[in-house]
Design a protein around this motif. Structure first.
Motif, PDB file in Angstrom:
ATOM      1  N   GLY A 274       0.679  -1.256  -0.079  1.00  0.00           N
ATOM      2  CA  GLY A 274      -0.175   0.111   0.044  1.00  0.00           C
ATOM      3  C   GLY A 274       0.863   1.162  -0.066  1.00  0.00           C
ATOM      4  O   GLY A 274       2.067   1.387   0.177  1.00  0.00           O
ATOM      5  N   GLU A 275       0.030   2.460  -0.261  1.00  0.00           N
ATOM      6  CA  GLU A 275       0.893   3.754  -0.442  1.00  0.00           C
ATOM      7  C   GLU A 275       1.550   4.133   0.953  1.00  0.00           C
ATOM      8  O   GLU A 275       2.474   4.609   0.894  1.00  0.00           O
ATOM      9  CB  GLU A 275      -0.127   4.708  -0.885  1.00  0.00           C
ATOM     10  N   ARG A 276       1.014   3.673   2.173  1.00  0.00           N
ATOM     11  CA  ARG A 276       1.579   4.062   3.561  1.00  0.00           C
ATOM     12  C   ARG A 276       2.838   3.237   3.342  1.00  0.00           C
ATOM     13  O   ARG A 276       4.056   4.283   3.744  1.00  0.00           O
ATOM     14  CB  ARG A 276       0.710   3.686   4.611  1.00  0.00           C
ATOM     15  N   TRP A 277       3.081   2.166   3.437  1.00  0.00           N
ATOM     16  CA  TRP A 277       4.563   1.697   3.570  1.00  0.00           C
ATOM     17  C   TRP A 277       5.435   1.927   2.470  1.00  0.00           C
ATOM     18  O   TRP A 277       6.638   1.948   2.523  1.00  0.00           O
ATOM     19  CB  TRP A 277       4.277   0.085   3.848  1.00  0.00           C
ATOM     20  N   SER A 278       4.881   2.078   1.199  1.00  0.00           N
ATOM     21  CA  SER A 278       5.536   2.332   0.039  1.00  0.00           C
ATOM     22  C   SER A 278       6.267   3.557   0.330  1.00  0.00           C
ATOM     23  O   SER A 278       7.677   3.870   0.091  1.00  0.00           O
ATOM     24  CB  SER A 278       4.793   2.579  -1.196  1.00  0.00           C
ATOM     25  N   GLY A 279       5.810   4.708   0.925  1.00  0.00           N
ATOM     26  CA  GLY A 279       6.380   5.988   1.190  1.00  0.00           C
ATOM     27  C   GLY A 279       7.377   6.071   2.514  1.00  0.00           C
ATOM     28  O   GLY A 279       8.408   6.423   2.410  1.00  0.00           O
ATOM     29  N   LEU A 280       6.937   4.993   3.550  1.00  0.00           N
ATOM     30  CA  LEU A 280       7.942   4.661   4.531  1.00  0.00           C
ATOM     31  C   LEU A 280       9.326   4.090   3.937  1.00  0.00           C
ATOM     32  O   LEU A 280      10.248   4.385   4.393  1.00  0.00           O
ATOM     33  CB  LEU A 280       7.210   4.118   5.671  1.00  0.00           C
ATOM     34  N   LEU A 281       8.892   3.222   3.376  1.00  0.00           N
ATOM     35  CA  LEU A 281      10.048   2.314   3.056  1.00  0.00           C
ATOM     36  C   LEU A 281      11.199   3.157   1.993  1.00  0.00           C
ATOM     37  O   LEU A 281      12.085   3.007   1.806  1.00  0.00           O
ATOM     38  CB  LEU A 281       9.646   1.135   2.029  1.00  0.00           C
ATOM     39  N   ALA A 282      10.487   4.120   1.240  1.00  0.00           N
ATOM     40  CA  ALA A 282      11.132   4.916   0.152  1.00  0.00           C
ATOM     41  C   ALA A 282      12.127   5.809   1.165  1.00  0.00           C
ATOM     42  O   ALA A 282      13.115   6.340   0.497  1.00  0.00           O
ATOM     43  CB  ALA A 282      10.197   5.892  -0.688  1.00  0.00           C
TER      44      ALA A 282
END
Length: 261
Positions: free
Chosen positions: A166-174
């Motif tokens: 999802g977008e939440r963890w995609s942003g965090l992992l980025a």
């Protein structure tokens, strides 16, 4: 598209590393605060997952600055007392803990701005004070290659997992400290803890540019489309002049570390 993922971020990391070799740890850390990792990741997410998804990921990435700066501060402090394995393990644990905590908070651009601003404003008071260090052995090419490979792998992992996490963890992992961890470990091994603290403090200072980039994308991606990336880059580069002045200021701490042993 796969070839771009494998080349874009390593190319950026190569340029930053070469600049650091020429101008020292403050410049290397300062430049590593630019969105050279998160920018391409969000770009690929926008293409593959859509503009709204990428905008939400940018919002999450903005809040993840809190975790990234927590990593930098923790590594710099632990490195003054222990070797790189302990410094890396403790700082990674701190990053993971903060990232998980952020993932549990309902997504909000307001919260992300507050989290990023708090981390940026507090960071100068949390690093150990060091004197500028300009001497030391030159980095080896295999370490440079490691940075480039790590950046490419992170890009592949995040973009491939985006539809799952999802977008939440995609942003965090980025905002996972790929470049920061490699630079910190290598710097501590070859030039000592004081050099490493100077590098990481400069990284935190440079992240004003990172914050500006993510904020612009979060606000404008849905309306401007891919043009938002050009605007984000322009604003991010514009922040360089401001943050460059901050590098010249001494760290507002009480303890001074002048040795790099």
């Amino acid at each position: 598209m796969l070839l771009l993922k494998l080349l874009v971020i390593p190319g950026f990391l190569l340029l930053i590393s070469l600049a650091g070799k020429r101008w020292g740890p403050s410049v290397a850390g300062w430049l590593s605060g630019l969105p050279v990792v998160v920018g391409p990741i969000l770009f690929f997410l926008a293409i593959e997952q859509g503009l709204v998804f990428a905008a939400q990921a940018a919002t999450a990435a903005l809040s993840a600055m809190f975790a990234m700066i927590a990593f930098c501060v923790t590594y710099a402090q632990v490195a003054q007392r222990a070797g790189w394995p302990w410094a890396l393990a403790v700082s990674m644990l701190v990053w993971a803990t903060v990232a998980v905590a952020l993932s549990l908070i309902p997504p909000s651009l307001t919260f992300s701005v507050i989290a990023a601003a708090t981390a940026l404003l507090a960071a100068p008071y949390l690093f150990p004070q060091v004197q500028p260090i300009v001497s030391g052995p030159k980095p080896k090419s295999d370490k440079l290659l490691l940075r480039m490979v790590a950046g490419a792998l992170l890009t592949l992992a995040v973009t491939l997992l985006a539809s799952t996490v999802g977008e939440r963890w995609s942003g965090l992992l980025a905002v996972f400290p790929v470049l920061g961890s490699v630079m910190a470990v290598f710097s501590q091994q070859t030039r000592g803890p004081a050099f490493t603290a100077a590098l990481l403090r400069a990284t935190a200072t440079g992240m004003y540019s990172f914050a500006a980039f993510c904020l612009v994308l979060a606000l404008t991606l849905p309306s401007l489309g891919m043009t938002a990336f050009a605007l984000g880059i322009a604003v991010s580069v514009g922040m360089l002049g401001v943050t460059r002045r901050l590098l010249a200021k001494p760290a507002p701490t009480n303890r001074s570390i002048t040795s790099n042993e």
